[in-house]
Design a protein around this motif. Structure first.
Motif, PDB file in Angstrom:
ATOM      1  N   PRO A  96       0.846  -1.211   0.000  1.00  0.00           N
ATOM      2  CA  PRO A  96       0.000   0.000   0.000  1.00  0.00           C
ATOM      3  C   PRO A  96       0.877   1.254   0.000  1.00  0.00           C
ATOM      4  CG  PRO A  96       0.094  -0.929   2.197  1.00  0.00           C
ATOM      5  CD  PRO A  96       0.849  -1.876   1.296  1.00  0.00           C
ATOM      6  N   PHE A  97       0.434   2.261  -0.693  1.00  0.00           N
ATOM      7  CA  PHE A  97       1.102   3.552  -0.712  1.00  0.00           C
ATOM      8  C   PHE A  97       0.305   4.503   0.170  1.00  0.00           C
ATOM      9  CE2 PHE A  97       2.573   1.522  -4.536  1.00  0.00           C
ATOM     10  CZ  PHE A  97       3.913   1.862  -4.575  1.00  0.00           C
ATOM     11  N   ILE A  98       1.004   5.203   1.059  1.00  0.00           N
ATOM     12  CA  ILE A  98       0.355   6.160   1.952  1.00  0.00           C
ATOM     13  C   ILE A  98       1.187   7.437   1.974  1.00  0.00           C
ATOM     14  CG2 ILE A  98      -0.715   4.418   3.444  1.00  0.00           C
ATOM     15  CD1 ILE A  98       1.552   4.894   5.433  1.00  0.00           C
ATOM     16  N   LEU A  99       0.556   8.519   2.391  1.00  0.00           N
ATOM     17  CA  LEU A  99       1.269   9.779   2.527  1.00  0.00           C
ATOM     18  C   LEU A  99       1.975   9.826   3.876  1.00  0.00           C
ATOM     19  CD1 LEU A  99      -1.298  12.378   1.138  1.00  0.00           C
ATOM     20  CD2 LEU A  99       0.860  11.722   0.116  1.00  0.00           C
ATOM     21  N   THR A 100       3.188  10.353   3.877  1.00  0.00           N
ATOM     22  CA  THR A 100       3.903  10.572   5.127  1.00  0.00           C
ATOM     23  C   THR A 100       3.392  11.877   5.748  1.00  0.00           C
ATOM     24  OG1 THR A 100       5.659  11.798   4.040  1.00  0.00           O
ATOM     25  CG2 THR A 100       5.952   9.403   4.251  1.00  0.00           C
ATOM     26  N   ASP A 101       3.878  12.176   6.918  1.00  0.00           N
ATOM     27  CA  ASP A 101       3.484  13.436   7.573  1.00  0.00           C
ATOM     28  C   ASP A 101       3.888  14.637   6.722  1.00  0.00           C
ATOM     29  OD1 ASP A 101       2.395  12.056   9.691  1.00  0.00           O
ATOM     30  OD2 ASP A 101       4.241  12.154  10.889  1.00  0.00           O
ATOM     31  N   ALA A 102       5.060  14.553   6.108  1.00  0.00           N
ATOM     32  CA  ALA A 102       5.511  15.648   5.240  1.00  0.00           C
ATOM     33  C   ALA A 102       4.614  15.768   4.013  1.00  0.00           C
ATOM     34  CB  ALA A 102       6.955  15.425   4.821  1.00  0.00           C
ATOM     35  N   GLY A 103       4.174  14.631   3.480  1.00  0.00           N
ATOM     36  CA  GLY A 103       3.294  14.651   2.314  1.00  0.00           C
ATOM     37  C   GLY A 103       1.913  15.183   2.632  1.00  0.00           C
ATOM     38  N   LEU A 104       1.437  14.934   3.837  1.00  0.00           N
ATOM     39  CA  LEU A 104       0.118  15.434   4.239  1.00  0.00           C
ATOM     40  C   LEU A 104       0.116  16.943   4.410  1.00  0.00           C
ATOM     41  CD1 LEU A 104      -0.962  12.752   6.846  1.00  0.00           C
ATOM     42  CD2 LEU A 104      -2.123  13.292   4.705  1.00  0.00           C
ATOM     43  N   SER A 105       1.247  17.492   4.817  1.00  0.00           N
ATOM     44  CA  SER A 105       1.280  18.913   5.156  1.00  0.00           C
ATOM     45  C   SER A 105       1.417  19.817   3.938  1.00  0.00           C
ATOM     46  CB  SER A 105       2.429  19.187   6.130  1.00  0.00           C
ATOM     47  OG  SER A 105       3.666  18.914   5.500  1.00  0.00           O
ATOM     48  N   GLU A 106       1.947  19.328   2.833  1.00  0.00           N
ATOM     49  CA  GLU A 106       2.198  20.211   1.692  1.00  0.00           C
ATOM     50  C   GLU A 106       1.641  19.612   0.404  1.00  0.00           C
ATOM     51  OE1 GLU A 106       6.039  22.048  -0.617  1.00  0.00           O
ATOM     52  OE2 GLU A 106       6.203  21.615   1.514  1.00  0.00           O
ATOM     53  N   ALA A 107       0.707  20.306  -0.198  1.00  0.00           N
ATOM     54  CA  ALA A 107       0.110  19.853  -1.456  1.00  0.00           C
ATOM     55  C   ALA A 107       1.016  20.225  -2.619  1.00  0.00           C
ATOM     56  CB  ALA A 107      -1.261  20.491  -1.648  1.00  0.00           C
ATOM     57  N   PRO A 108       1.014  19.418  -3.693  1.00  0.00           N
ATOM     58  CA  PRO A 108       1.787  19.793  -4.885  1.00  0.00           C
ATOM     59  C   PRO A 108       1.158  21.015  -5.556  1.00  0.00           C
ATOM     60  CG  PRO A 108       0.788  17.612  -5.138  1.00  0.00           C
ATOM     61  CD  PRO A 108       0.387  18.142  -3.818  1.00  0.00           C
ATOM     62  N   PRO A 109       1.918  21.718  -6.381  1.00  0.00           N
ATOM     63  CA  PRO A 109       1.362  22.882  -7.083  1.00  0.00           C
ATOM     64  C   PRO A 109       0.186  22.489  -7.983  1.00  0.00           C
ATOM     65  CG  PRO A 109       3.752  22.734  -7.376  1.00  0.00           C
ATOM     66  CD  PRO A 109       3.311  21.500  -6.683  1.00  0.00           C
ATOM     67  N   ALA A 110      -0.727  23.407  -8.174  1.00  0.00           N
ATOM     68  CA  ALA A 110      -1.938  23.151  -8.967  1.00  0.00           C
ATOM     69  C   ALA A 110      -1.607  22.836 -10.424  1.00  0.00           C
ATOM     70  CB  ALA A 110      -2.874  24.348  -8.883  1.00  0.00           C
ATOM     71  N   ARG A 111      -0.466  23.343 -10.926  1.00  0.00           N
ATOM     72  CA  ARG A 111      -0.127  23.095 -12.337  1.00  0.00           C
ATOM     73  C   ARG A 111       0.306  21.647 -12.573  1.00  0.00           C
ATOM     74  NH1 ARG A 111       4.089  25.974 -10.164  1.00  0.00           N
ATOM     75  NH2 ARG A 111       6.125  24.948 -10.304  1.00  0.00           N
ATOM     76  N   GLN A 112       0.657  20.935 -11.501  1.00  0.00           N
ATOM     77  CA  GLN A 112       1.024  19.523 -11.616  1.00  0.00           C
ATOM     78  C   GLN A 112      -0.220  18.682 -11.337  1.00  0.00           C
ATOM     79  OE1 GLN A 112       4.296  19.066  -8.910  1.00  0.00           O
ATOM     80  NE2 GLN A 112       5.756  19.993 -10.316  1.00  0.00           N
ATOM     81  N   ARG A 113      -1.079  18.587 -12.340  1.00  0.00           N
ATOM     82  CA  ARG A 113      -2.408  17.974 -12.158  1.00  0.00           C
ATOM     83  C   ARG A 113      -2.342  16.509 -11.753  1.00  0.00           C
ATOM     84  NH1 ARG A 113      -4.602  20.752 -17.512  1.00  0.00           N
ATOM     85  NH2 ARG A 113      -4.848  22.844 -16.676  1.00  0.00           N
ATOM     86  N   ALA A 114      -1.450  15.748 -12.359  1.00  0.00           N
ATOM     87  CA  ALA A 114      -1.370  14.319 -12.037  1.00  0.00           C
ATOM     88  C   ALA A 114      -0.929  14.125 -10.593  1.00  0.00           C
ATOM     89  CB  ALA A 114      -0.416  13.612 -12.993  1.00  0.00           C
TER      90      ALA A 114
END
Length: 104
Positions: free
Chosen positions: A66-84
């Motif tokens: 399973p792939f899950i978000l880390t704490d760092a991944g939960l706190s910062e969303a990727p930029p809107a221009r990176q749609r995928a």
């Protein structure tokens, strides 16, 4: 039988359940041919298999991690221009994903 050196033994990593067994009729025919021609059963089976099955290649087991978000991944969303990346990030916020769901 000579003694086995315990240092040379390795444990089994996993069982390949995804591979179907050979049909019993095929094995019986191979046993008959092996006995009749006084040839080793393993070599008889190898010769009787289609060429595509005789070529050595790695068995690829499905990735079920399973792939899950880390704490760092939960706190910062990727930029809107990176749609995928943004779509994947949003899907991972709902919970763990397997590889096929993550690719979709």
């Amino acid at each position: 039988m000579p003694e086995l050196d315990a240092a040379r033994l390795r444990s089994i990593d996993g069982v390949l359940d995804g591979l179907p067994p050979l049909p019993e009729e095929f094995l019986a025919l191979a046993r008959f041919a092996s006995d009749y021609y006084h040839h080793p059963l393993g070599q008889t089976l190898f010769t009787a298999l289609p060429t595509g099955l005789r070529e050595p290649r790695d068995v690829i087991r499905p990735d079920r991690r399973p792939f899950i978000l880390t704490d760092a991944g939960l706190s910062e969303a990727p930029p809107a221009r990176q749609r995928a990346r943004l779509a994947l990030w949003q899907a991972l916020q709902d919970g763990p994903l397997d590889l096929a769901a993550a690719k979709a």
